[in-house]
Motif scaffolding. Structure first.
Motif, PDB file in Angstrom:
ATOM      1  N   PRO A 150       2.926  -4.263 -14.244  1.00  0.00           N
ATOM      2  CA  PRO A 150       3.139  -3.613 -12.939  1.00  0.00           C
ATOM      3  C   PRO A 150       2.059  -3.996 -11.916  1.00  0.00           C
ATOM      4  O   PRO A 150       0.996  -4.492 -12.286  1.00  0.00           O
ATOM      5  CB  PRO A 150       3.036  -2.121 -13.275  1.00  0.00           C
ATOM      6  CG  PRO A 150       2.082  -2.078 -14.424  1.00  0.00           C
ATOM      7  CD  PRO A 150       2.249  -3.357 -15.192  1.00  0.00           C
ATOM      8  N   ILE A 151       2.370  -3.741 -10.653  1.00  0.00           N
ATOM      9  CA  ILE A 151       1.461  -4.123  -9.556  1.00  0.00           C
ATOM     10  C   ILE A 151       1.303  -2.942  -8.599  1.00  0.00           C
ATOM     11  O   ILE A 151       2.290  -2.306  -8.228  1.00  0.00           O
ATOM     12  CB  ILE A 151       2.039  -5.328  -8.769  1.00  0.00           C
ATOM     13  CG1 ILE A 151       2.299  -6.524  -9.693  1.00  0.00           C
ATOM     14  CG2 ILE A 151       1.110  -5.730  -7.615  1.00  0.00           C
ATOM     15  CD1 ILE A 151       3.011  -7.699  -9.021  1.00  0.00           C
ATOM     16  N   LEU A 152       0.066  -2.678  -8.184  1.00  0.00           N
ATOM     17  CA  LEU A 152      -0.171  -1.795  -7.040  1.00  0.00           C
ATOM     18  C   LEU A 152      -0.529  -2.703  -5.868  1.00  0.00           C
ATOM     19  O   LEU A 152      -1.477  -3.500  -5.967  1.00  0.00           O
ATOM     20  CB  LEU A 152      -1.299  -0.804  -7.319  1.00  0.00           C
ATOM     21  CG  LEU A 152      -1.525   0.221  -6.196  1.00  0.00           C
ATOM     22  CD1 LEU A 152      -0.375   1.235  -6.122  1.00  0.00           C
ATOM     23  CD2 LEU A 152      -2.846   0.979  -6.393  1.00  0.00           C
ATOM     24  N   LEU A 153       0.241  -2.618  -4.804  1.00  0.00           N
ATOM     25  CA  LEU A 153       0.104  -3.545  -3.674  1.00  0.00           C
ATOM     26  C   LEU A 153      -0.093  -2.758  -2.375  1.00  0.00           C
ATOM     27  O   LEU A 153       0.699  -1.881  -2.042  1.00  0.00           O
ATOM     28  CB  LEU A 153       1.374  -4.395  -3.594  1.00  0.00           C
ATOM     29  CG  LEU A 153       1.621  -5.280  -2.375  1.00  0.00           C
ATOM     30  CD1 LEU A 153       0.551  -6.340  -2.230  1.00  0.00           C
ATOM     31  CD2 LEU A 153       2.982  -5.948  -2.487  1.00  0.00           C
ATOM     32  N   ILE A 154      -1.157  -3.089  -1.671  1.00  0.00           N
ATOM     33  CA  ILE A 154      -1.438  -2.428  -0.387  1.00  0.00           C
ATOM     34  C   ILE A 154      -1.342  -3.489   0.698  1.00  0.00           C
ATOM     35  O   ILE A 154      -2.060  -4.500   0.660  1.00  0.00           O
ATOM     36  CB  ILE A 154      -2.844  -1.783  -0.402  1.00  0.00           C
ATOM     37  CG1 ILE A 154      -2.954  -0.798  -1.574  1.00  0.00           C
ATOM     38  CG2 ILE A 154      -3.122  -1.083   0.929  1.00  0.00           C
ATOM     39  CD1 ILE A 154      -4.360  -0.253  -1.804  1.00  0.00           C
ATOM     40  N   ALA A 155      -0.432  -3.261   1.657  1.00  0.00           N
ATOM     41  CA  ALA A 155      -0.182  -4.292   2.678  1.00  0.00           C
ATOM     42  C   ALA A 155      -0.147  -3.672   4.069  1.00  0.00           C
ATOM     43  O   ALA A 155       0.303  -2.550   4.256  1.00  0.00           O
ATOM     44  CB  ALA A 155       1.146  -4.992   2.385  1.00  0.00           C
TER      45      ALA A 155
END
Ligand SMILES: C[S@@+](CC[C@H](N)C(=O)[O-])C[C@H]1O[C@@H](n2cnc3c(N)ncnc32)[C@H](O)[C@@H]1O
Length: 211
Positions: A150-155
């Motif tokens: 899984p990925i935690l992505l902040i954009a």
């Protein structure tokens, strides 16, 4: 962006993207990845982010990759860490207790380096890249990760016609287009603020691999 651009930023100390504190979204949403706490976390384009120390404190080991060796040297020095030189055939960098920092190009990271990776944390990595490189970034990330990571992505998102990047504007639609073939994507938080006179939204996404 060309590597020279980033090396120049680090040489001249123009690193406004660096946060003096651990990212609040990371602290709030990391648990949504449903990890047990001892896993290795990959932090692409890691800079000298303190978030890596926080991940360590949660019990994780960290694998970072960063173009600028100066950034990694600053990370070690500023945090008073005991590090040895990384012994790797293709990357220089640093080795610490529970942390390996590769100095080099993210696009040179292979399945081999990522074989133990069980989660990814992306803050200001995808948005550091111009549009054509973002496609390559997502493809490369998906290629090197084992299934089930899984990925935690902040954009950040804003009207790109009003300001040039980096950080580049990356919309929720773009995140969907880049990752929905392999992940179920949930936007878990949005925060809107004014940045350099431009209305900007920071979106936090949890990407859970499709089974
Ligand atoms: C916007 S900064 C974000 C750093 C970090 N994630 C943070 O939150 O502070 C982007 C970083 O990516 C690095 N970088 C850019 N292109 C890269 C590449 N192809 N491979 C590895 N690092 C890269 C830059 O040197 C810079 O430190």
């Amino acid at each position: 962006m060309e590597a020279d651009f980033w090396h120049q930023m680090w040489r001249s100390g123009r690193v406004g993207f660096h946060q003096p504190d651990v990212n609040a979204f990371l602290k709030k949403h990391w648990k949504k990845l449903n990890l047990s706490g001892h896993e290795q976390v990959f932090v692409p384009l890691c800079g000298k982010s303190l978030d890596m120390l926080w991940l360590n404190q949660q019990g994780h080991t960290v694998l970072g990759v960063e173009l600028s060796e100066k950034a990694l040297q600053e990370f070690v020095t500023e945090n008073g860490l005991q590090a040895t030189t990384l012994k790797h055939p293709r990357f220089s960098g640093f080795e610490m207790d529970k942390m390996s920092l590769l100095s080099g190009d993210f696009f040179d990271v292979s399945v081999k380096e990522c074989r133990e990776v069980k989660a990814v944390y992306d803050r200001a990595a995808l948005v550091a890249l111009p549009p054509e490189m973002r496609q390559q970034y997502a493809s490369h990330l998906k290629a090197v990760l084992a299934p089930g990571v899984p990925i935690l992505l902040i954009a950040m998102d804003y009207d790109q016609s009003l300001q040039s990047g980096p950080p580049f504007a990356v919309s929720a639609l773009e995140v969907k287009a880049l990752f929905e073939d392999r992940f179920n994507i949930e936007k878990v938080e949005s925060d809107t603020f004014e940045r350099k006179g431009v209305q900007t939204t920071e979106n936090v996404f949890v990407l859970i691999p499709k089974t």
